[in-house]
Scaffold this motif. Structure first.
Motif, PDB file in Angstrom:
ATOM      1  N   LYS A   8     -88.846  50.166  69.855  1.00 21.69           N
ATOM      2  CA  LYS A   8     -89.762  51.216  70.314  1.00 21.69           C
ATOM      3  C   LYS A   8     -89.093  52.103  71.360  1.00 21.69           C
ATOM      4  O   LYS A   8     -88.046  52.667  71.137  1.00 21.69           O
ATOM      5  N   GLU A   9     -89.693  52.214  72.562  1.00 20.58           N
ATOM      6  CA  GLU A   9     -89.192  53.130  73.586  1.00 20.58           C
ATOM      7  C   GLU A   9     -87.739  52.850  73.936  1.00 20.58           C
ATOM      8  O   GLU A   9     -86.925  53.765  74.053  1.00 20.58           O
ATOM      9  N   ASN A  10     -87.359  51.595  74.087  1.00 17.48           N
ATOM     10  CA  ASN A  10     -85.991  51.261  74.475  1.00 17.48           C
ATOM     11  C   ASN A  10     -84.974  51.528  73.369  1.00 17.48           C
ATOM     12  O   ASN A  10     -83.767  51.515  73.615  1.00 17.48           O
ATOM     13  N   GLY A  11     -85.423  51.776  72.155  1.00 16.94           N
ATOM     14  CA  GLY A  11     -84.511  52.073  71.064  1.00 16.94           C
ATOM     15  C   GLY A  11     -84.207  53.545  70.881  1.00 16.94           C
ATOM     16  O   GLY A  11     -83.377  53.918  70.049  1.00 16.94           O
ATOM     17  N   LEU A  12     -84.836  54.387  71.700  1.00 17.64           N
ATOM     18  CA  LEU A  12     -84.684  55.829  71.509  1.00 17.64           C
ATOM     19  C   LEU A  12     -83.332  56.373  71.944  1.00 17.64           C
ATOM     20  O   LEU A  12     -82.978  57.488  71.604  1.00 17.64           O
ATOM     21  N   ASN A  13     -82.562  55.611  72.711  1.00 16.25           N
ATOM     22  CA  ASN A  13     -81.235  56.084  73.127  1.00 16.25           C
ATOM     23  C   ASN A  13     -80.128  55.476  72.278  1.00 16.25           C
ATOM     24  O   ASN A  13     -78.985  55.407  72.686  1.00 16.25           O
ATOM     25  N   TYR A  14     -80.468  55.052  71.064  1.00 19.57           N
ATOM     26  CA  TYR A  14     -79.505  54.580  70.071  1.00 19.57           C
ATOM     27  C   TYR A  14     -79.730  55.365  68.784  1.00 19.57           C
ATOM     28  O   TYR A  14     -80.828  55.867  68.530  1.00 19.57           O
ATOM     29  N   GLY A  67     -89.701  57.716  83.277  1.00 17.84           N
ATOM     30  CA  GLY A  67     -89.539  56.359  82.779  1.00 17.84           C
ATOM     31  C   GLY A  67     -89.080  56.276  81.338  1.00 17.84           C
ATOM     32  O   GLY A  67     -89.164  55.217  80.709  1.00 17.84           O
ATOM     33  N   GLU A  68     -88.538  57.370  80.798  1.00 20.02           N
ATOM     34  CA  GLU A  68     -88.150  57.426  79.390  1.00 20.02           C
ATOM     35  C   GLU A  68     -86.727  56.897  79.196  1.00 20.02           C
ATOM     36  O   GLU A  68     -85.822  57.203  79.967  1.00 20.02           O
ATOM     37  N   SER A  69     -86.523  56.117  78.133  1.00 21.98           N
ATOM     38  CA  SER A  69     -85.229  55.477  77.910  1.00 21.98           C
ATOM     39  C   SER A  69     -84.120  56.477  77.609  1.00 21.98           C
ATOM     40  O   SER A  69     -82.949  56.184  77.851  1.00 21.98           O
ATOM     41  N   CYS A  70     -84.453  57.660  77.088  1.00 19.75           N
ATOM     42  CA  CYS A  70     -83.395  58.637  76.806  1.00 19.75           C
ATOM     43  C   CYS A  70     -82.821  59.238  78.085  1.00 19.75           C
ATOM     44  O   CYS A  70     -81.846  59.982  78.036  1.00 19.75           O
ATOM     45  N   LEU A  88     -83.269  62.731  72.886  1.00 17.98           N
ATOM     46  CA  LEU A  88     -82.934  61.540  72.118  1.00 17.98           C
ATOM     47  C   LEU A  88     -81.457  61.515  71.729  1.00 17.98           C
ATOM     48  O   LEU A  88     -80.773  62.526  71.749  1.00 17.98           O
ATOM     49  N   TRP A  89     -80.972  60.298  71.348  1.00 22.78           N
ATOM     50  CA  TRP A  89     -79.604  60.109  70.880  1.00 22.78           C
ATOM     51  C   TRP A  89     -79.264  61.166  69.840  1.00 22.78           C
ATOM     52  O   TRP A  89     -80.095  61.467  68.985  1.00 22.78           O
ATOM     53  N   PRO A  90     -78.079  61.811  69.883  1.00 23.69           N
ATOM     54  CA  PRO A  90     -76.944  61.500  70.771  1.00 23.69           C
ATOM     55  C   PRO A  90     -76.909  62.311  72.061  1.00 23.69           C
ATOM     56  O   PRO A  90     -75.865  62.426  72.677  1.00 23.69           O
ATOM     57  N   TYR A  91     -78.041  62.886  72.458  1.00 23.73           N
ATOM     58  CA  TYR A  91     -78.088  63.722  73.657  1.00 23.73           C
ATOM     59  C   TYR A  91     -78.758  63.018  74.829  1.00 23.73           C
ATOM     60  O   TYR A  91     -79.306  63.655  75.711  1.00 23.73           O
TER      61      TYR A  91
END
Length: 199
Positions: A8-14, A67-70, A88-91
């Protein structure tokens, strides 16, 4: 070490493909003494996670925008250098809220010897979204500090510092050039780790 799968939220920077599908493979090998003790970026850790971690190096800060993971601290040590956009990833980047008490810390988990930083600003200057921090104070685990200057550029910028033996580096007193969003897509810390032990 423990690596919780980032849902979920923690997966947004992958990348969306990182944990997709039903079949996965993990491959690990021990590095040799030459690899371990080479002069290298000691901050690099694509496997760093948000929050508590038992795997170093580990990045933390006192602010991650909304508090956003990105915009998490770990994004600045994962090796990704895409600096022309944000989100979001890759930015993804370390993108904190607009505050005057910001700090960013990299814990190495042991003593290392360092002499150089390389900073990549998030450089979304074309639409006037971003500014940059023009100076910061670098603190070391022995209590010493150095002031550094940072330029407005999208290119990686090398910043020489005095040679230090330290367990961590902490950057604070970040002074923004303008009252806009400031962020780093990468912070490298160069030096040597002489702690290799062969069982």
């Amino acid at each position: 070490f423990t690596f919780p799968i980032p849902y979920k939220e923690n997966g947004l920077n992958y990348s969306k493909q990182s944990f997709a599908g039903t079949t996965h493979k993990v491959k690990v090998r021990a590095c040799n003494k030459k690899e371990w003790s080479a002069y290298r970026n000691l901050a690099l850790n694509p496997f760093d996670i948000r929050g508590d971690s038992d795997f170093y190096p580990h990045a933390t800060s006192n602010s991650e925008c909304r508090g956003e993971s990105c915009y998490a601290a770990r994004n600045a040590i994962d090796g990704n250098k895409s600096s022309s956009e944000h989100g979001l990833w890759p930015y993804h980047s370390w993108g904190p809220d607009k505050r005057d008490d910001l700090w960013f810390k990299i814990d190495f988990g042991k003593e290392v010897e360092i002499d150089k930083l390389v900073i990549v600003n998030r450089a979304q200057y074309h639409n006037l979204h971003d500014s940059y921090w023009e100076s910061a104070i670098v603190e070391f685990s022995d209590g010493s500090t150095e002031e550094i200057k940072i330029a407005e550029t999208h290119n990686p910028q090398e910043i020489k510092i005095s040679k230090h033996k330290t367990k961590w580096v902490k950057l604070s007193a970040l002074k923004a050039h303008e009252n806009k969003w400031c962020a780093w897509v990468e912070l490298q810390v160069w030096g040597k780790d002489e702690s290799f032990k062969k069982d």
